[in-house]
Scaffold this motif. Structure first.
Motif, short mmCIF file in Angstrom:
data_model
loop_
_atom_site.label_atom_id
_atom_site.label_comp_id
_atom_site.label_asym_id
_atom_site.label_seq_id
_atom_site.Cartn_x
_atom_site.Cartn_y
_atom_site.Cartn_z
N GLY A 91 -11.99 -5.31 -14.50
CA GLY A 91 -11.96 -3.98 -13.89
C GLY A 91 -10.60 -3.69 -13.29
O GLY A 91 -9.59 -4.23 -13.71
N THR A 92 -10.59 -2.82 -12.28
CA THR A 92 -9.36 -2.44 -11.58
C THR A 92 -9.46 -2.94 -10.15
O THR A 92 -10.44 -2.67 -9.46
N PHE A 93 -8.43 -3.67 -9.71
CA PHE A 93 -8.38 -4.30 -8.38
C PHE A 93 -7.88 -3.30 -7.34
O PHE A 93 -6.88 -2.63 -7.56
N TYR A 94 -8.60 -3.20 -6.23
CA TYR A 94 -8.16 -2.36 -5.12
C TYR A 94 -8.19 -3.17 -3.83
O TYR A 94 -9.19 -3.83 -3.53
N ARG A 95 -7.10 -3.11 -3.06
CA ARG A 95 -6.99 -3.86 -1.80
C ARG A 95 -7.66 -3.14 -0.64
O ARG A 95 -7.91 -3.75 0.38
N SER A 96 -7.92 -1.82 -0.76
CA SER A 96 -8.50 -1.05 0.35
C SER A 96 -9.69 -0.23 -0.15
O SER A 96 -9.82 0.01 -1.35
N PRO A 97 -10.53 0.23 0.78
CA PRO A 97 -11.70 1.02 0.37
C PRO A 97 -11.35 2.43 -0.07
O PRO A 97 -12.19 3.12 -0.65
N GLY A 98 -10.12 2.89 0.17
CA GLY A 98 -9.70 4.23 -0.25
C GLY A 98 -8.20 4.37 -0.11
O GLY A 98 -7.55 3.57 0.56
N PRO A 99 -7.61 5.41 -0.73
CA PRO A 99 -6.16 5.59 -0.73
C PRO A 99 -5.54 5.71 0.67
O PRO A 99 -4.44 5.24 0.91
N ASP A 100 -6.27 6.30 1.61
CA ASP A 100 -5.72 6.51 2.95
C ASP A 100 -6.30 5.53 3.98
O ASP A 100 -6.17 5.72 5.17
N LYS A 101 -6.94 4.46 3.49
CA LYS A 101 -7.56 3.48 4.38
C LYS A 101 -6.75 2.18 4.37
O LYS A 101 -6.01 1.91 3.44
N GLY A 102 -6.91 1.38 5.41
CA GLY A 102 -6.22 0.09 5.51
C GLY A 102 -6.76 -0.92 4.51
O GLY A 102 -7.88 -0.80 4.02
N VAL A 103 -5.94 -1.95 4.22
CA VAL A 103 -6.35 -2.99 3.27
C VAL A 103 -7.42 -3.89 3.90
O VAL A 103 -7.52 -4.00 5.11
N PHE A 104 -8.22 -4.52 3.03
CA PHE A 104 -9.27 -5.42 3.50
C PHE A 104 -8.67 -6.67 4.12
O PHE A 104 -9.10 -7.10 5.19
N VAL A 105 -7.70 -7.30 3.43
CA VAL A 105 -7.08 -8.53 3.94
C VAL A 105 -5.59 -8.54 3.61
O VAL A 105 -5.15 -7.95 2.63
N ASN A 106 -4.83 -9.23 4.46
CA ASN A 106 -3.41 -9.46 4.25
C ASN A 106 -3.14 -10.96 4.26
O ASN A 106 -3.98 -11.74 4.72
N VAL A 107 -1.97 -11.37 3.78
CA VAL A 107 -1.56 -12.76 3.86
C VAL A 107 -1.56 -13.17 5.33
O VAL A 107 -1.08 -12.43 6.18
N GLY A 108 -2.16 -14.32 5.62
CA GLY A 108 -2.24 -14.81 6.99
C GLY A 108 -3.56 -14.51 7.67
O GLY A 108 -3.87 -15.09 8.70
N ASP A 109 -4.37 -13.60 7.10
CA ASP A 109 -5.66 -13.25 7.70
C ASP A 109 -6.66 -14.39 7.55
O ASP A 109 -6.70 -15.07 6.52
N GLU A 110 -7.46 -14.59 8.58
CA GLU A 110 -8.56 -15.55 8.53
C GLU A 110 -9.74 -14.86 7.84
O GLU A 110 -10.03 -13.71 8.11
N ILE A 111 -10.42 -15.60 6.94
CA ILE A 111 -11.60 -15.05 6.26
C ILE A 111 -12.77 -15.99 6.46
O ILE A 111 -12.59 -17.16 6.79
N ALA A 112 -13.96 -15.47 6.26
CA ALA A 112 -15.19 -16.25 6.36
C ALA A 112 -16.16 -15.75 5.28
O ALA A 112 -15.97 -14.65 4.75
N PRO A 113 -17.16 -16.55 4.95
CA PRO A 113 -18.13 -16.09 3.95
C PRO A 113 -18.71 -14.73 4.33
O PRO A 113 -19.04 -14.48 5.48
N GLY A 114 -18.78 -13.83 3.33
CA GLY A 114 -19.29 -12.49 3.56
C GLY A 114 -18.22 -11.45 3.85
O GLY A 114 -18.48 -10.27 3.80
N LYS A 115 -16.99 -11.90 4.14
CA LYS A 115 -15.88 -10.98 4.43
C LYS A 115 -15.45 -10.31 3.12
O LYS A 115 -15.19 -10.97 2.13
#
Length: 160
Positions: A91-115
């Protein structure tokens, strides 16, 4: 007999893992055929957006597999402990939920299952890809709005 979406998803998972090329079930009120010998092979998951799926196209849970593919080999040399999160669908990869919205994750971000890590659009369906591991994002391997393939490495995660 009628099948609900969960039963269909389970059947697609089973067929994709079994190595069978095609399964066809026909009853008087429905017919379903699942083929896995074509590129790309579609597998399924219980993502919220997959519930409205009419064609056998959905997403698999993101598989957390140690970095061993050629694309991740350079990173694997730095630390064999890193985990590669790969795309469960084409498919097509998108880092954010919309064009004017912030990205889901950045380098350095802590993640957990379900994020939620990203969205992959496949046939007008927006599938949220969730982490199945805990750790810290080390590298994002794909650019926003880039077409991606099934099993393509998307993120490198340091689980420590």
């Amino acid at each position: 007999m009628s099948m609900d979406i969960k039963q269909i998803q389970d059947l697609i998972k089973f067929v994709s893992k079994s190595g069978v090329n095609e399964v066809s079930i026909e009853e008087k009120d429905f017919k379903i055929t699942i083929k896995t010998n074509q590129e790309p092979t579609y597998v399924t998951a219980s993502l919220p957006t997959a519930a409205a799926v009419a064609a056998p196209v959905a997403a698999a849970p993101v598989a957390a597999i140690p970095a061993s593919s050629p694309a991740a080999a350079a990173v694997a040399d730095e630390s064999a402990n890193y985990i590669t999160i790969k795309s469960p669908i084409i498919g097509t990869f998108y880092r954010s939920p919309g064009p004017d919205k912030g990205v889901f994750v950045n380098v350095g971000d802590e993640i957990a299952p379900g994020k939620v890590l990203c969205i992959v659009e496949a046939m007008k369906l927006f599938n949220e890809i969730e982490s199945e591991v805990s750790g810290r994002i080390v590298k994002i391997l794909v650019n926003d709005a880039q077409p991606i393939e099934y099993d393509q490495p998307l993120f490198i995660v340091d689980p420590s």
